[in-house]
Design an enzyme around this catalytic site. Sequence first.
Site, PDB file in Angstrom:
ATOM      1  N   LYS A  80       0.831  -1.208   0.000  1.00 22.80           N
ATOM      2  CA  LYS A  80       0.000   0.000   0.000  1.00 22.80           C
ATOM      3  C   LYS A  80       0.871   1.266   0.000  1.00 22.80           C
ATOM      4  O   LYS A  80       0.656   2.172  -0.797  1.00 22.80           O
ATOM      5  CB  LYS A  80      -0.929   0.008   1.227  1.00 22.80           C
TER       6      LYS A  80
ATOM      7  N   ARG B 115      -9.545   0.526   8.787  1.00 18.03           N
ATOM      8  CA  ARG B 115      -9.084  -0.818   9.143  1.00 18.03           C
ATOM      9  C   ARG B 115     -10.131  -1.603   9.921  1.00 18.03           C
ATOM     10  O   ARG B 115      -9.896  -2.766  10.243  1.00 18.03           O
ATOM     11  CB  ARG B 115      -7.831  -0.711  10.015  1.00 18.03           C
TER      12      ARG B 115
ATOM     13  N   ARG C 205      11.610  -5.452   5.057  1.00 12.11           N
ATOM     14  CA  ARG C 205      11.291  -4.035   4.746  1.00 12.11           C
ATOM     15  C   ARG C 205      12.273  -3.087   5.423  1.00 12.11           C
ATOM     16  O   ARG C 205      12.637  -3.263   6.576  1.00 12.11           O
ATOM     17  CB  ARG C 205       9.867  -3.724   5.215  1.00 12.11           C
TER      18      ARG C 205
ATOM     19  N   ARG D 247      11.474  -1.144  10.837  1.00  9.89           N
ATOM     20  CA  ARG D 247      10.441  -0.748  11.783  1.00  9.89           C
ATOM     21  C   ARG D 247      10.422  -1.664  12.997  1.00  9.89           C
ATOM     22  O   ARG D 247      10.613  -2.861  12.861  1.00  9.89           O
ATOM     23  CB  ARG D 247       9.073  -0.790  11.092  1.00  9.89           C
TER      24      ARG D 247
ATOM     25  N   ARG E 241      -0.185  -8.796  13.649  1.00  2.00           N
ATOM     26  CA  ARG E 241      -0.779  -7.800  12.741  1.00  2.00           C
ATOM     27  C   ARG E 241      -1.576  -8.489  11.645  1.00  2.00           C
ATOM     28  O   ARG E 241      -2.640  -8.017  11.249  1.00  2.00           O
ATOM     29  CB  ARG E 241       0.327  -6.913  12.161  1.00  2.00           C
TER      30      ARG E 241
HETATM   31  P1  ADP Z   1       2.180  -1.922   3.222  1.00  2.00           P
HETATM   32  O1  ADP Z   1       2.216  -0.402   3.165  1.00  2.00           O
HETATM   33  O2  ADP Z   1       0.975  -2.480   2.533  1.00  2.00           O
HETATM   34  O3  ADP Z   1       2.361  -2.479   4.591  1.00  2.00           O
HETATM   35  P2  ADP Z   1       4.771  -1.693   1.874  1.00  2.00           P
HETATM   36  O4  ADP Z   1       4.480  -0.822   0.703  1.00  2.00           O
HETATM   37  O5  ADP Z   1       5.461  -1.075   3.033  1.00  2.00           O
HETATM   38  O6  ADP Z   1       3.422  -2.442   2.364  1.00  2.00           O
HETATM   39  O7  ADP Z   1       5.608  -2.941   1.360  1.00  2.00           O
HETATM   40  C1  ADP Z   1       6.116  -3.910   2.276  1.00  2.00           C
HETATM   41  C2  ADP Z   1       7.505  -4.370   1.832  1.00  2.00           C
HETATM   42  O8  ADP Z   1       7.379  -5.123   0.620  1.00  2.00           O
HETATM   43  C3  ADP Z   1       8.471  -3.228   1.537  1.00  2.00           C
HETATM   44  O9  ADP Z   1       9.759  -3.633   1.956  1.00  2.00           O
HETATM   45  C4  ADP Z   1       8.407  -3.081   0.016  1.00  2.00           C
HETATM   46  O10 ADP Z   1       9.643  -2.604  -0.509  1.00  2.00           O
HETATM   47  C5  ADP Z   1       8.139  -4.503  -0.422  1.00  2.00           C
HETATM   48  N1  ADP Z   1       7.289  -4.571  -1.621  1.00  2.00           N
HETATM   49  C6  ADP Z   1       6.274  -3.744  -1.984  1.00  2.00           C
HETATM   50  N2  ADP Z   1       5.716  -4.139  -3.150  1.00  2.00           N
HETATM   51  C7  ADP Z   1       6.393  -5.261  -3.531  1.00  2.00           C
HETATM   52  C8  ADP Z   1       6.309  -6.170  -4.648  1.00  2.00           C
HETATM   53  N3  ADP Z   1       5.413  -5.988  -5.630  1.00  2.00           N
HETATM   54  N4  ADP Z   1       7.153  -7.219  -4.688  1.00  2.00           N
HETATM   55  C9  ADP Z   1       8.076  -7.399  -3.700  1.00  2.00           C
HETATM   56  N5  ADP Z   1       8.215  -6.602  -2.638  1.00  2.00           N
HETATM   57  C10 ADP Z   1       7.393  -5.546  -2.543  1.00  2.00           C
HETATM   58  P1  AMP Z   2       0.949   0.504   9.110  1.00  2.00           P
HETATM   59  O1  AMP Z   2       2.039   1.500   8.903  1.00  2.00           O
HETATM   60  O2  AMP Z   2      -0.255   0.787   8.255  1.00  2.00           O
HETATM   61  O3  AMP Z   2       1.418  -0.917   8.990  1.00  2.00           O
HETATM   62  O4  AMP Z   2       0.445   0.705  10.615  1.00  2.00           O
HETATM   63  C1  AMP Z   2       1.301   0.468  11.704  1.00  2.00           C
HETATM   64  C2  AMP Z   2       0.492   0.337  12.988  1.00  2.00           C
HETATM   65  O5  AMP Z   2      -0.211   1.551  13.263  1.00  2.00           O
HETATM   66  C3  AMP Z   2      -0.595  -0.729  12.956  1.00  2.00           C
HETATM   67  O6  AMP Z   2      -0.091  -2.010  13.281  1.00  2.00           O
HETATM   68  C4  AMP Z   2      -1.570  -0.198  14.016  1.00  2.00           C
HETATM   69  O7  AMP Z   2      -1.109  -0.462  15.332  1.00  2.00           O
HETATM   70  C5  AMP Z   2      -1.506   1.285  13.804  1.00  2.00           C
HETATM   71  N1  AMP Z   2      -2.511   1.745  12.822  1.00  2.00           N
HETATM   72  C6  AMP Z   2      -2.289   2.295  11.596  1.00  2.00           C
HETATM   73  N2  AMP Z   2      -3.430   2.593  10.974  1.00  2.00           N
HETATM   74  C7  AMP Z   2      -4.438   2.217  11.822  1.00  2.00           C
HETATM   75  C8  AMP Z   2      -5.856   2.251  11.758  1.00  2.00           C
HETATM   76  N3  AMP Z   2      -6.506   2.727  10.671  1.00  2.00           N
HETATM   77  N4  AMP Z   2      -6.550   1.774  12.825  1.00  2.00           N
HETATM   78  C9  AMP Z   2      -5.920   1.309  13.904  1.00  2.00           C
HETATM   79  N5  AMP Z   2      -4.601   1.242  14.027  1.00  2.00           N
HETATM   80  C10 AMP Z   2      -3.838   1.687  13.009  1.00  2.00           C
END
Ligand code: ADP
Ligand code: AMP
Length: 214
Positions: free
Chosen positions: A14, A89, A128, A161, A172
């Site tokens: 995302k 969420r 990541r 992270r 999660r």
């Molecule tokens: P989200 O925001 O949904 O939690 P991220 O955009 O942070 O996901 O992506 C999670 C991890 O996967 C990051 O390290 C990113 O670089 C990697 N990633 C994102 N898209 C892809 C893909 N299409 N293939 C492989 N790795 C990906």
């Molecule tokens: P994310 O960066 O989207 O993976 O979010 C990291 C953490 O923030 C999650 O595991 C939750 O603890 C909190 N968080 C982010 N967005 C929300 C949401 N919309 N509702 C509740 N908790 C959230």
Amino acid sequence: MMGIILLGPPGAGKGTQAKKLTEEFGIPQISTGDMLRAAVKSGTELGLTAKSFMDAGGLVPDEVVIGIVKERLALADCGKGFILDGFPRTIPQAQALDRAAAELGKEIGFVLSLEVDPVELMERLCGRRTCTGCGAMYHVKFNVPKAEGRCDKCGAPLVQRDDDKEETIRKRLDNYNRSTAPLLDYYKGTGKIRTVMASGDIDAIYRSIVGILR
Ligand code: ADP
Ligand code: AMP
């Protein structure tokens, strides 16, 4: 362009896709995760409340998250459109978003459901890395920075992270299945859901998203 919701489990990409959309279309990424991490970092009361939930891999209480999104949506830069990343969420969050959008005269155009194999999610999250300067996203195997541990765009150090540890990731993912996956049903009747097969090349996935939006 209208409001877009990026829906999908942690690691679905995302944030990665939202940043590309922001760069191309000039509409803001509203990432509740990023906003909460910023609050934790600056030690605000909001941050203190949020931290314990985030560290445990849980969800921050609805009223807290709804409050920050409502404030954010009211800012002028959301006028042309916006990308919601990580919100809503839960069902109550989705209901609150519907009310806030109606009050602010905003419309959600698309709910993009990013689908990725669960095994791949774990591998993505464990590897990541995030830029401490500009927030750009990398992966130790799938999206490798040119210089190890440094951001390609701004040169700042990359970090892992705190919540990207296997045990916390599992919690999660459980929370996603329990609380967030039901949103697919919530939006089913609206005609706004589009499924995006979100495995494979990042740029190819981005092109399929742009194809849907155009
Ligand atoms: P989200 O925001 O949904 O939690 P991220 O955009 O942070 O996901 O992506 C999670 C991890 O996967 C990051 O390290 C990113 O670089 C990697 N990633 C994102 N898209 C892809 C893909 N299409 N293939 C492989 N790795 C990906
Ligand atoms: P994310 O960066 O989207 O993976 O979010 C990291 C953490 O923030 C999650 O595991 C939750 O603890 C909190 N968080 C982010 N967005 C929300 C949401 N919309 N509702 C509740 N908790 C959230």
